[in-house]
Design a protein around this motif. Sequence first.
Motif, PDB file in Angstrom:
ATOM      1  N   VAL A   1      62.744  15.325  39.158  1.00  0.00           N
ATOM      2  CA  VAL A   1      62.956  14.261  40.142  1.00  0.00           C
ATOM      3  C   VAL A   1      61.753  14.202  41.077  1.00  0.00           C
ATOM      4  CG1 VAL A   1      64.420  13.484  42.060  1.00  0.00           C
ATOM      5  CG2 VAL A   1      65.467  14.512  40.028  1.00  0.00           C
ATOM      6  N   VAL A   2      61.216  12.989  41.272  1.00  0.00           N
ATOM      7  CA  VAL A   2      60.122  12.806  42.249  1.00  0.00           C
ATOM      8  C   VAL A   2      60.611  11.780  43.267  1.00  0.00           C
ATOM      9  CG1 VAL A   2      57.695  12.212  42.626  1.00  0.00           C
ATOM     10  CG2 VAL A   2      58.415  13.143  40.413  1.00  0.00           C
ATOM     11  N   GLY A   3      60.758  12.226  44.514  1.00  0.00           N
ATOM     12  CA  GLY A   3      61.187  11.324  45.587  1.00  0.00           C
ATOM     13  C   GLY A   3      62.499  10.613  45.264  1.00  0.00           C
ATOM     14  N   GLY A   4      63.436  11.328  44.671  1.00  0.00           N
ATOM     15  CA  GLY A   4      64.748  10.753  44.382  1.00  0.00           C
ATOM     16  C   GLY A   4      64.821  10.012  43.060  1.00  0.00           C
ATOM     17  N   GLN A   5      63.684   9.801  42.413  1.00  0.00           N
ATOM     18  CA  GLN A   5      63.669   9.081  41.124  1.00  0.00           C
ATOM     19  C   GLN A   5      63.596  10.092  39.977  1.00  0.00           C
ATOM     20  OE1 GLN A   5      63.615   5.615  39.873  1.00  0.00           O
ATOM     21  NE2 GLN A   5      63.871   6.934  38.083  1.00  0.00           N
ATOM     22  N   PRO A   6      64.626  10.164  39.140  1.00  0.00           N
ATOM     23  CA  PRO A   6      64.530  11.062  37.977  1.00  0.00           C
ATOM     24  C   PRO A   6      63.576  10.500  36.924  1.00  0.00           C
ATOM     25  CG  PRO A   6      66.824  10.432  38.421  1.00  0.00           C
ATOM     26  CD  PRO A   6      65.942   9.517  39.219  1.00  0.00           C
ATOM     27  N   PHE A   7      62.780  11.379  36.317  1.00  0.00           N
ATOM     28  CA  PHE A   7      61.919  11.029  35.176  1.00  0.00           C
ATOM     29  C   PHE A   7      62.308  11.941  34.020  1.00  0.00           C
ATOM     30  CE2 PHE A   7      59.481   9.662  38.793  1.00  0.00           C
ATOM     31  CZ  PHE A   7      58.855   8.500  38.368  1.00  0.00           C
ATOM     32  N   VAL A   8      62.266  11.407  32.817  1.00  0.00           N
ATOM     33  CA  VAL A   8      62.465  12.230  31.623  1.00  0.00           C
ATOM     34  C   VAL A   8      61.320  11.881  30.686  1.00  0.00           C
ATOM     35  CG1 VAL A   8      63.971  12.784  29.683  1.00  0.00           C
ATOM     36  CG2 VAL A   8      64.968  12.255  31.910  1.00  0.00           C
ATOM     37  N   ILE A   9      60.401  12.822  30.498  1.00  0.00           N
ATOM     38  CA  ILE A   9      59.142  12.525  29.800  1.00  0.00           C
ATOM     39  C   ILE A   9      59.067  13.333  28.500  1.00  0.00           C
ATOM     40  CG2 ILE A   9      56.606  12.683  30.000  1.00  0.00           C
ATOM     41  CD1 ILE A   9      57.678  10.587  31.909  1.00  0.00           C
ATOM     42  N   PRO A  10      58.784  12.645  27.375  1.00  0.00           N
ATOM     43  CA  PRO A  10      58.645  13.387  26.117  1.00  0.00           C
ATOM     44  C   PRO A  10      57.311  14.126  26.070  1.00  0.00           C
ATOM     45  CG  PRO A  10      58.176  11.048  25.766  1.00  0.00           C
ATOM     46  CD  PRO A  10      58.534  11.197  27.216  1.00  0.00           C
ATOM     47  N   THR A  11      57.326  15.341  25.597  1.00  0.00           N
ATOM     48  CA  THR A  11      56.076  16.098  25.516  1.00  0.00           C
ATOM     49  C   THR A  11      56.199  17.247  24.503  1.00  0.00           C
ATOM     50  OG1 THR A  11      54.344  17.032  26.910  1.00  0.00           O
ATOM     51  CG2 THR A  11      56.548  17.742  27.405  1.00  0.00           C
ATOM     52  N   GLY A  12      55.050  17.729  24.038  1.00  0.00           N
ATOM     53  CA  GLY A  12      55.041  18.856  23.107  1.00  0.00           C
ATOM     54  C   GLY A  12      55.270  20.161  23.854  1.00  0.00           C
ATOM     55  N   TYR A  13      55.553  21.211  23.120  1.00  0.00           N
ATOM     56  CA  TYR A  13      55.734  22.521  23.748  1.00  0.00           C
ATOM     57  C   TYR A  13      55.463  23.603  22.725  1.00  0.00           C
ATOM     58  CZ  TYR A  13      60.032  23.026  21.123  1.00  0.00           C
ATOM     59  OH  TYR A  13      60.919  23.125  20.089  1.00  0.00           O
ATOM     60  N   ALA A  14      55.374  24.828  23.228  1.00  0.00           N
ATOM     61  CA  ALA A  14      55.318  25.997  22.342  1.00  0.00           C
ATOM     62  C   ALA A  14      56.074  27.123  23.015  1.00  0.00           C
ATOM     63  CB  ALA A  14      53.878  26.416  22.081  1.00  0.00           C
ATOM     64  N   ARG A  15      56.675  27.984  22.209  1.00  0.00           N
ATOM     65  CA  ARG A  15      57.362  29.152  22.754  1.00  0.00           C
ATOM     66  C   ARG A  15      56.554  30.406  22.461  1.00  0.00           C
ATOM     67  NH1 ARG A  15      60.531  33.440  21.192  1.00  0.00           N
ATOM     68  NH2 ARG A  15      60.424  32.932  18.980  1.00  0.00           N
ATOM     69  N   VAL A  16      56.359  31.239  23.461  1.00  0.00           N
ATOM     70  CA  VAL A  16      55.790  32.572  23.240  1.00  0.00           C
ATOM     71  C   VAL A  16      56.767  33.552  23.875  1.00  0.00           C
ATOM     72  CG1 VAL A  16      53.861  34.143  23.655  1.00  0.00           C
ATOM     73  CG2 VAL A  16      53.404  31.713  23.280  1.00  0.00           C
ATOM     74  N   ASP A  17      57.405  34.362  23.055  1.00  0.00           N
ATOM     75  CA  ASP A  17      58.450  35.287  23.526  1.00  0.00           C
ATOM     76  C   ASP A  17      59.494  34.523  24.348  1.00  0.00           C
ATOM     77  OD1 ASP A  17      57.102  37.311  22.197  1.00  0.00           O
ATOM     78  OD2 ASP A  17      55.847  37.744  23.922  1.00  0.00           O
ATOM     79  N   GLU A  18      59.644  34.891  25.625  1.00  0.00           N
ATOM     80  CA  GLU A  18      60.714  34.265  26.409  1.00  0.00           C
ATOM     81  C   GLU A  18      60.158  33.233  27.378  1.00  0.00           C
ATOM     82  OE1 GLU A  18      63.744  36.891  27.707  1.00  0.00           O
ATOM     83  OE2 GLU A  18      64.099  37.367  25.596  1.00  0.00           O
ATOM     84  N   ILE A  19      59.028  32.604  26.990  1.00  0.00           N
ATOM     85  CA  ILE A  19      58.432  31.573  27.849  1.00  0.00           C
ATOM     86  C   ILE A  19      58.195  30.315  27.032  1.00  0.00           C
ATOM     87  CG2 ILE A  19      56.376  30.946  29.184  1.00  0.00           C
ATOM     88  CD1 ILE A  19      56.140  33.813  30.036  1.00  0.00           C
ATOM     89  N   LEU A  20      58.547  29.177  27.611  1.00  0.00           N
ATOM     90  CA  LEU A  20      58.233  27.898  26.990  1.00  0.00           C
ATOM     91  C   LEU A  20      57.036  27.318  27.744  1.00  0.00           C
ATOM     92  CD1 LEU A  20      60.038  25.842  24.972  1.00  0.00           C
ATOM     93  CD2 LEU A  20      59.798  24.463  27.022  1.00  0.00           C
ATOM     94  N   TYR A  21      55.987  26.975  26.999  1.00  0.00           N
ATOM     95  CA  TYR A  21      54.794  26.402  27.624  1.00  0.00           C
ATOM     96  C   TYR A  21      54.749  24.905  27.358  1.00  0.00           C
ATOM     97  CZ  TYR A  21      52.909  31.126  28.186  1.00  0.00           C
ATOM     98  OH  TYR A  21      52.713  32.430  28.558  1.00  0.00           O
TER      99      TYR A  21
END
Length: 205
Positions: free
Chosen positions: A30-50
């Motif tokens: 949420v930015v200034g009360g406006q929710p955003f939902v943005i598609p993006t890539g990711y990778a997991r390393v152990d217990e962290i999502l980057y």
Amino acid sequence: MKRLPARGAYDSDTVFKILDEAFLCHVGFVVGGQPFVIPTGYARVDEILYIHGSAASRMLRTLSEGVHVCVTVTLIDGLVLARSAFHHSMNYRSVVILGRATLVEQREEKLAALRAFTEHVVSGRWNDVRQPTEPEIKATTVLALPLAEVSAKIRTGPPKDDEEDYSLPIWAGVVPLKLVPEGPIPDPRLEHKIDAPGYAQNYRR
Ligand SMILES: Cc1cc2nc3c(=O)[nH]c(=O)nc-3n(C[C@H](O)[C@H](O)[C@H](O)COP(=O)(O)OP(=O)(O)OC[C@H]3O[C@@H](n4cnc5c(N)ncnc54)[C@H](O)[C@@H]3O)c2cc1C
């Protein structure tokens, strides 16, 4: 998740398997009360999502300030066609992660995350490509989200109709869906006669 507890799962094996098969997430904030939902890539390393992207990206600038985030990952396995409209469904595996992302500043961790992004999408690619320069590393923001508050939800199997509907003369079942790669298309600007590597010719997840 509360409405259908039988489909919920919280063990890390289930969560990691879904995160390792998919490569696209949707990041909600949420930015200034406006929710955003943005598609993006990711990778997991152990217990962290980057997640990563241009340092100029509003999404990454906002998230690096440590705002609350909700990340979802979804794999679609099939369309479930029931005898009644009401019981139509989908077979899926999905994950929801809640938390706060933090900026990755340490160079080695950032580079490891960049490698993980490439390898997560196309395993074997990183060692074949020109490695990132210092300005390229600087121009890229990497955020880390701990996989602490995570749940998975999975639906499999045939439709679940009301008992009295099973005798209706209506076809019911599952239409399985898969992400299927096609043959690689060489860049028209390929200046050397190079065959597409195995990971491009036989891409699979
Ligand atoms: C499959 C896929 C993978 C992607 N992978 C990455 C990645 O790994 N890293 C990365 O940084 N970006 C990725 N993107 C792009 C990402 O969705 C954003 O567009 C980008 O990060 C810029 O975000 P921003 O907040 O700076 O957008 P801004 O430039 O601030 O966007 C302004 C407005 O445009 C709209 N908008 C932004 N992005 C999109 C979009 N994708 N579709 C429709 N409208 C949009 C929103 O309303 C947003 O508020 C990916 C997109 C897709 C579809």
